[in-house]
Motif scaffolding. Structure first.
Motif, PDB file in Angstrom:
ATOM      1  N   THR A   7     -75.055 -13.481 -92.082  1.00  0.00           N
ATOM      2  CA  THR A   7     -73.364 -13.912 -91.931  1.00  0.00           C
ATOM      3  C   THR A   7     -72.919 -14.023 -93.253  1.00  0.00           C
ATOM      4  O   THR A   7     -71.871 -13.354 -93.585  1.00  0.00           O
ATOM      5  N   ALA A   8     -73.576 -14.741 -94.198  1.00  0.00           N
ATOM      6  CA  ALA A   8     -72.587 -14.878 -95.599  1.00  0.00           C
ATOM      7  C   ALA A   8     -72.464 -13.590 -96.151  1.00  0.00           C
ATOM      8  O   ALA A   8     -71.319 -13.482 -96.797  1.00  0.00           O
ATOM      9  N   GLU A   9     -73.292 -12.550 -96.004  1.00  0.00           N
ATOM     10  CA  GLU A   9     -73.089 -11.248 -97.187  1.00  0.00           C
ATOM     11  C   GLU A   9     -72.187 -10.685 -96.288  1.00  0.00           C
ATOM     12  O   GLU A   9     -71.438 -10.037 -96.942  1.00  0.00           O
ATOM     13  N   LEU A  10     -72.091 -10.367 -94.949  1.00  0.00           N
ATOM     14  CA  LEU A  10     -71.119  -9.694 -94.235  1.00  0.00           C
ATOM     15  C   LEU A  10     -69.709 -10.349 -94.357  1.00  0.00           C
ATOM     16  O   LEU A  10     -68.680  -9.435 -94.674  1.00  0.00           O
ATOM     17  N   ALA A  11     -69.744 -11.425 -94.342  1.00  0.00           N
ATOM     18  CA  ALA A  11     -68.373 -12.131 -94.262  1.00  0.00           C
ATOM     19  C   ALA A  11     -67.811 -11.893 -95.819  1.00  0.00           C
ATOM     20  O   ALA A  11     -66.779 -11.833 -95.828  1.00  0.00           O
ATOM     21  N   SER A  12     -68.791 -12.144 -96.926  1.00  0.00           N
ATOM     22  CA  SER A  12     -68.051 -11.985 -98.020  1.00  0.00           C
ATOM     23  C   SER A  12     -67.660 -10.617 -98.314  1.00  0.00           C
ATOM     24  O   SER A  12     -66.570 -10.263 -99.076  1.00  0.00           O
ATOM     25  N   ALA A  13     -68.193  -9.321 -97.678  1.00  0.00           N
ATOM     26  CA  ALA A  13     -67.907  -8.081 -98.088  1.00  0.00           C
ATOM     27  C   ALA A  13     -66.564  -7.925 -97.190  1.00  0.00           C
ATOM     28  O   ALA A  13     -65.677  -7.239 -97.704  1.00  0.00           O
ATOM     29  N   ALA A  14     -66.611  -8.506 -95.909  1.00  0.00           N
ATOM     30  CA  ALA A  14     -65.331  -8.199 -95.211  1.00  0.00           C
ATOM     31  C   ALA A  14     -64.190  -9.041 -95.888  1.00  0.00           C
ATOM     32  O   ALA A  14     -63.160  -8.297 -95.939  1.00  0.00           O
ATOM     33  N   ALA A  15     -64.222 -10.055 -96.462  1.00  0.00           N
ATOM     34  CA  ALA A  15     -63.144 -10.991 -97.028  1.00  0.00           C
ATOM     35  C   ALA A  15     -62.759 -10.265 -98.374  1.00  0.00           C
ATOM     36  O   ALA A  15     -61.671 -10.005 -98.622  1.00  0.00           O
ATOM     37  N   GLU A  16     -63.862  -9.725 -99.066  1.00  0.00           N
ATOM     38  CA  GLU A  16     -63.458  -8.795-100.205  1.00  0.00           C
ATOM     39  C   GLU A  16     -62.620  -7.563-100.018  1.00  0.00           C
ATOM     40  O   GLU A  16     -61.700  -7.246-100.681  1.00  0.00           O
ATOM     41  N   ALA A  71     -58.668  -5.674 -89.356  1.00  0.00           N
ATOM     42  CA  ALA A  71     -59.517  -6.022 -90.524  1.00  0.00           C
ATOM     43  C   ALA A  71     -59.684  -7.528 -90.858  1.00  0.00           C
ATOM     44  O   ALA A  71     -60.754  -8.250 -90.812  1.00  0.00           O
ATOM     45  N   LYS A  72     -58.366  -8.196 -90.832  1.00  0.00           N
ATOM     46  CA  LYS A  72     -58.309  -9.555 -91.019  1.00  0.00           C
ATOM     47  C   LYS A  72     -58.927 -10.474 -89.929  1.00  0.00           C
ATOM     48  O   LYS A  72     -59.622 -11.504 -90.277  1.00  0.00           O
ATOM     49  N   PRO A  73     -58.621 -10.173 -88.602  1.00  0.00           N
ATOM     50  CA  PRO A  73     -59.217 -10.946 -87.717  1.00  0.00           C
ATOM     51  C   PRO A  73     -60.848 -10.814 -87.873  1.00  0.00           C
ATOM     52  O   PRO A  73     -61.611 -11.821 -87.605  1.00  0.00           O
ATOM     53  N   LEU A  74     -61.347  -9.749 -88.184  1.00  0.00           N
ATOM     54  CA  LEU A  74     -62.883  -9.640 -88.179  1.00  0.00           C
ATOM     55  C   LEU A  74     -63.614 -10.450 -89.547  1.00  0.00           C
ATOM     56  O   LEU A  74     -64.208 -11.602 -89.428  1.00  0.00           O
ATOM     57  N   ALA A  75     -62.586 -10.274 -90.579  1.00  0.00           N
ATOM     58  CA  ALA A  75     -63.071 -11.258 -91.822  1.00  0.00           C
ATOM     59  C   ALA A  75     -62.818 -12.800 -91.534  1.00  0.00           C
ATOM     60  O   ALA A  75     -63.848 -13.615 -91.857  1.00  0.00           O
ATOM     61  N   GLU A  76     -61.733 -13.267 -90.930  1.00  0.00           N
ATOM     62  CA  GLU A  76     -61.800 -14.541 -90.564  1.00  0.00           C
ATOM     63  C   GLU A  76     -62.487 -15.013 -89.557  1.00  0.00           C
ATOM     64  O   GLU A  76     -63.054 -16.243 -89.846  1.00  0.00           O
ATOM     65  N   THR A  77     -62.888 -14.309 -88.402  1.00  0.00           N
ATOM     66  CA  THR A  77     -64.086 -14.657 -87.584  1.00  0.00           C
ATOM     67  C   THR A  77     -65.486 -14.761 -88.278  1.00  0.00           C
ATOM     68  O   THR A  77     -66.340 -15.864 -88.173  1.00  0.00           O
TER      69      THR A  77
END
Lengths: 366, 366
Positions: A7-16, A71-77
């Motif tokens: 989760t952490a890795e995918l979340a940080s990639a999406a946020a970036e 993009a944003k909803p995915l990153a926020e989730t």
């Protein structure tokens, strides 16, 4: 598509990816993130046709595939999750983000309409990420934010032997930085949007590669690549800056100088202008305003040269002093309306930074 | 006037006075701070005719006197100083703020035009500052910010024996708190502006005294006194709340509940409404929106009573859960459109807090 990722890795990639893409995009397709799961990774790509970003993240891919989701909803989730692993799986017209207790279903967009993210142009050389970030913190912030003057919204990035030169100006001040550069072939002299470089400076780590061709520049670090169209024109020439006419040098503690500017600026006139009166072993800052009253403060300094009393915008002084915080700053004052140059007296600093501020007409004397 | 004071103490008194006075005052006299130096202290007073504040600060008074100066510039100047002692001295039409290296000169305003700060009404009793701050953090935040409904912008403050009762509502939710109270005579039942109480809650320390008469209420702590006009009317009655019809009780970890609300709220409809479906030993949060997609998450809970599925504004749920963060929360669900009540299962908490949230019509089923 069906995959499981940290989760952490995918979340940080999406946020970036979300941070590196322009904020306001009206077309929902361009506000989407293209996910491509293949082999043992998932690639995240976004583009507004001008700027493109591409990141990869390791994943256990159960079924490969390619989808486009907002993009944003995915990153926020992903950012809101507090479980170690997350599963992304296509379910009908939805991409489901699944955890043991929850299911979040994002609508799929038409991936075939997305322009994709182009590959980066050829590599011109590499630079230490930490030094680049430190130099950009000052240089990118000095460029103009006024899109009506696109020339001044860029940072000139030029390779010269084993040095990388960065320059930006908004016409009132100019920042120049020189830092170590490892060339790998091609030449580099490009005007790159400062806003993108400022964003990159928040995220770049380790070694950063700069890629360039006639039309595009790419910045790559870790598994991230951002490419963007070059700005047109190249007005800034750091070669033309001659400082032989300096008649007064100050050497002063940058923090003490900045603190005094902040105090006296409370009494600056409506233009925010302060006067700097050079004396012996000290200089005096003066501010005066009909309404606010007046202030003066003396700051200890090593003074070399004649007495002079230029005036400056207080906020430009603060910007000029910020990169030298925690140490001494050398201030070279040229006569008349020529720029005053702030630099570090430390020759061992790998980033050589010079900050030029244009003087202003003096404030009305109280 | 001529005095020397500890910079930190005087700066914090001036900053507190500025924070407690209303922000936007057009009359420069009411935007001023009245300084009265006498004996071994300087009194700082401000007033916008409705609200008044008075603080004192110890000082070495060389010449006593009374001046009016612009409040914010004085506070900002004092805050920016980095020397231990500061001197305030009247020089012609200026109040000079002097340090060894600097002089800041503020224009004097006409002190005779200032209404001054009235003394506080009689003391009604005292309350522990820490408990009051903790209760106000929830209760004052629940009042309405809509000045078109002045009744709902107040907190009802009522003394009942050895308990102080605080109540506020914006019509959609209501917060009630009860905390220990030491009465000292007079009765207390007043509607006090919530915005002022919220500001006081940021600064009150140790023991807080509440003063009241027919028209004004005063809050005093340390060397600070704030007085303000009472709001008119008293609509809130915490006695009328009957909760005998509760048919479902949940007991749940407040943080886990709030985290799930935050995630599922990303998929709430345009009203921000979530559905809460009570099951056995768990409940499920559901959000659905035509554009955003849909989400569901299961949260473990002790459930007592029948199955029910009320819907709530997600942000009201978060407000209701915040005071119980770090522990369990007890949720009493009443049938139909009656309010759901959040409370702490811990009987030892000196502040007894109950938070009521009105249910909403359910979101459209996806």
């Amino acid at each position: 598509m069906d995959l499981t990722a940290t989760t952490a890795e995918l979340a940080s990639a999406a946020a970036e990816a979300v941070r590196l893409l322009p904020g306001r995009v009206l077309d929902p397709v361009l506000a989407g993130l293209l996910l491509t799961a293949e082999g043992d990774e998932v690639m995240l790509a976004g583009s507004d046709r001008e700027r493109a970003v591409r990141l990869s993240c390791s994943a256990a891919v159960h079924t490969s595939g390619r989808v486009l989701v907002p993009a944003k909803p995915l990153a926020e989730t992903l950012r809101a999750l507090d479980v170690p692993m997350v599963r992304l799986v296509v379910e009908g017209a939805r991409l489901a983000v699944r955890t043991p207790n929850a299911r979040f279903a994002l609508p799929l967009l038409d991936a075939d309409l997305h322009p994709g993210a182009p590959t980066a142009p050829p590599l011109a050389g590499t630079v230490d990420g930490k030094l680049l970030v430190s130099a950009l913190a000052t240089v990118a912030a000095t460029a103009s934010r006024d899109d009506a003057l696109p020339l001044f919204t860029g940072v000139r990035v030029r390779a010269d032997g084993d040095r990388l030169l960065l320059a930006a100006s908004d016409r009132y001040r100019m920042a120049l930085a020189s830092l170590p550069w490892t060339p790998t072939g091609g030449s580099l002299d490009a005007l790159v949007p400062a806003a993108l470089l400022a964003e990159i400076a928040k995220q770049a780590r380790s070694t950063v590669g700069l890629h360039v061709d006639q039309n595009r520049v790419g910045v790559a670090w870790g598994s991230s690549v951002v490419t963007t169209a070059l700005l047109d024109g190249s007005f800034l020439s750091e070669n033309k800056i001659v400082t032989s006419t300096t008649d007064t040098w100050l050497s002063v503690d940058a923090d003490a100088f900045a603190a005094a500017v902040r105090r006296v600026a409370l009494y600056a006139d409506h233009r925010g202008v302060l006067k700097l009166e050079v004396g012996d072993n000290e200089f005096r800052l003066r501010g005066a305003d009909q309404q606010a009253g007046e202030a003066e403060e003396t700051v200890k300094a090593d003074v070399d040269g004649g007495r002079t009393s230029p005036s400056f915008q207080s906020r430009f002084l603060l910007d000029a002093l910020r990169p030298f915080a925690g140490g001494q700053v050398r201030v070279a004052i040229q006569p008349g309306m020529r720029a005053t140059i702030f630099s570090s007296p430390d020759p061992d600093n790998p980033v050589d930074l010079r900050y030029m501020v244009a003087p202003m007409r003096p404030p009305a004397t109280p």
